[in-house]
Scaffold this active site. Structure first.
Site, PDB file in Angstrom:
ATOM      1  N   ASP A  26      14.153 -24.451  16.068  1.00 43.71           N
ATOM      2  CA  ASP A  26      15.442 -23.836  16.363  1.00 43.71           C
ATOM      3  C   ASP A  26      16.384 -24.609  17.281  1.00 43.71           C
ATOM      4  OD1 ASP A  26      13.900 -21.947  15.061  1.00 43.71           O
ATOM      5  OD2 ASP A  26      14.164 -20.369  16.538  1.00 43.71           O
TER       6      ASP A  26
ATOM      7  N   GLU B 237       1.983 -20.056  22.311  1.00 44.08           N
ATOM      8  CA  GLU B 237       2.885 -20.394  21.199  1.00 44.08           C
ATOM      9  C   GLU B 237       3.107 -21.914  21.146  1.00 44.08           C
ATOM     10  OE1 GLU B 237       6.620 -18.348  21.556  1.00 44.08           O
ATOM     11  OE2 GLU B 237       7.362 -19.033  19.612  1.00 44.08           O
TER      12      GLU B 237
HETATM   13  C1  DGY Z   1      13.425 -16.611  16.753  1.00 49.85           C
HETATM   14  O1  DGY Z   1      13.859 -15.468  16.685  1.00 49.85           O
HETATM   15  O2  DGY Z   1      13.253 -17.233  17.800  1.00 49.85           O
HETATM   16  C2  DGY Z   1      13.000 -17.266  15.529  1.00 49.85           C
HETATM   17  O3  DGY Z   1      12.551 -18.559  15.738  1.00 49.85           O
HETATM   18  C3  DGY Z   1      14.067 -17.245  14.484  1.00 49.85           C
HETATM   19  O4  DGY Z   1      13.413 -17.451  13.303  1.00 49.85           O
END
Ligand code: DGY
Length: 419
Positions: free
Chosen positions: A161, A391
């Site tokens: 992201d 994570e």
């Molecule tokens: C989030 O909401 O952080 C996700 O990575 C979007 O897919």
């Protein structure tokens, strides 16, 4: 309890009946596309039929045009923003309106080849036609001019992201109104481990734009103010093309195999052209303005996963990987640790992600570097021994980051420990 058993417990605990949430904390209360596929690799270590169900559930959410959305909302999604009510996407209104890296064919091939059970193989065979439709969608919708490189239209489609790779392309997107008061993620994970406010405002502004255009793939390609032919996304797709080709051949679909071979050929040439001789790295392109994105993100190493012939011609790529590894305690950082944009704790701006490590391990073995692959495998297992199933991890000190008891970290641990 030993770590393998802990990993299995996490996957069972995060199982919502047919799909696995990325974490039980509430941070991600739905089915994420590439999370689910990669989780299936871990499930296969102790429950093959359940691994197949994970992919079957995902493909039940495939849109009529072939796209497999990046999120399927099956249950209570009130702890997530943007949830189904915000997206208002898809035939049932219970999905997002964008996709994620196409790893499904790679995982289905893996499951197919490891299983000797005819029932499992029959169910996987039934998925192959859907995989083919999803690859067709990807090229038609995201490479309408046939360049061989598909574009993503939202940073979320990359799965990475907030990588610095998107900084310039995202800066060109109008921020829209602030969504700081609507965000839920920072209630579950530390602010400084997550994307920033200005990034989030733009993520959501893109969603609203796509929603206003009815999520029509042909329109979105043209109107999206963010459009990048990402090297990582294309490398993962290219590997999936190869795996889909092999599956089609194995089930005797010669026409399908030929169709995918043509996709492979185009993308192989296009990936080779992404090599930047001066910098000694693979880069993607901002397809809105044609600019090469000279930011060394981990996606630039992923051609290793896809095309050993292409990467064999570029030995400097492995020197780059080596130099990254000398700067960290645990590999592999998600961005060049020698660059000013590197942030060891902020999501995709530096932390280690075990799913990418798995891709690099596989790629390095294909590239005749089992030694480097083994270093990365050892680092991955050591991170879990030190910090359990976070994570993602700080590459400098191994600290756990983001959500905890994470499904894909547990899955990768099981898969890599069995390796
Ligand atoms: C989030 O909401 O952080 C996700 O990575 C979007 O897919």
């Amino acid at each position: 309890m030993e770590l393998k058993q802990q990993a299995i417990e996490i996957l069972r605990h995060n199982d919502r009946g047919g799909y696995t949430v990325p974490t039980a904390s509430g941070l991600y209360p739905a089915q994420w596309n590439w999370d689910s596929c990669l989780v299936a690799l871990g499930l296969a270590q102790f429950d093959e039929p359940r691994a197949v169900v994970e992919i079957e559930t995902l493909f039940r959410g495939q849109w009529p045009d072939g796209m497999v959305p990046h999120i399927l909302f099956h249950g209570d999604d009130s702890s997530y923003f943007p949830n189904a009510a915000v997206w208002q996407a898809g035939p049932t209104g219970r999905s997002s309106g964008i996709t994620q890296p196409l790893v499904a064919a790679t995982v289905v091939r893996h499951l197919f080849e490891r299983s000797s059970d005819p029932m499992i193989r029959a169910r996987l065979t039934a998925l192959v036609a859907k995989l083919l439709v999803s690859h067709r969608w990807c090229y038609a919708a995201r490479d309408p001019y046939g360049t061989g490189l598909v574009s993503i239209i939202h940073p979320w489609e990359s799965g990475m992201d907030n990588s610095p790779v998107w900084d310039d392309a995202l800066a060109a997107v109008e921020p829209g109104p602030s969504v700081a008061h609507l965000r839920k993620d920072t209630g579950f994970a530390a602010n400084e481990h997550r994307p920033t406010g200005p990034e989030y405002n733009r993520y959501i502004n893109l969603v609203i734009k796509f929603r206003d255009n009815g999520y029509r793939a042909d329109r979105l390609y043209e109107i999206s103010p963010f459009r990048v032919a990402d090297i990582g996304f294309n490398a993962i797709l290219q590997r999936a093309n190869q795996d889909l080709h092999s599956l089609l051949a194995a089930i005797g679909d010669a026409a399908g195999a030929e169709e995918v071979a043509a996709m492979e050929e185009r993308t192989s040439d296009a990936i080779a052209r992404c090599w930047h001789e001066e910098d000694g790295f693979f880069y993607g392109v901002d397809t809105r303005n044609g600019a090469v994105i000279r930011k060394p993100g981990i996606g630039g190493l992923l051609p290793l996963l896809a095309d050993p012939e292409v990467t064999a011609r570029q030995p400097r790529l492995l020197q780059r990987l080596d130099s990254w590894l000398t700067r960290v305690t645990y590999g592999v950082p998600s961005f060049d640790p020698g660059r000013p944009e590197f942030e060891p704790q902020r999501y995709w701006r530096g932390p280690v992600w075990l799913i990418v490590n798995w891709m690099l391990i596989d790629g390095l073995r294909r590239n005749g570097r089992p030694d480097l692959a083994e270093r990365i495998r050892r680092d991955s297992l050591a991170l879990v021994e030190r910090s359990r199933f976070a994570e993602y991890f700080d590459p400098l000190n191994g600290a756990p980051l983001g959500g905890s008891k994470f499904s894909w970290t547990a899955a990768m641990y099981l898969h890599l420990a069995a390796d």
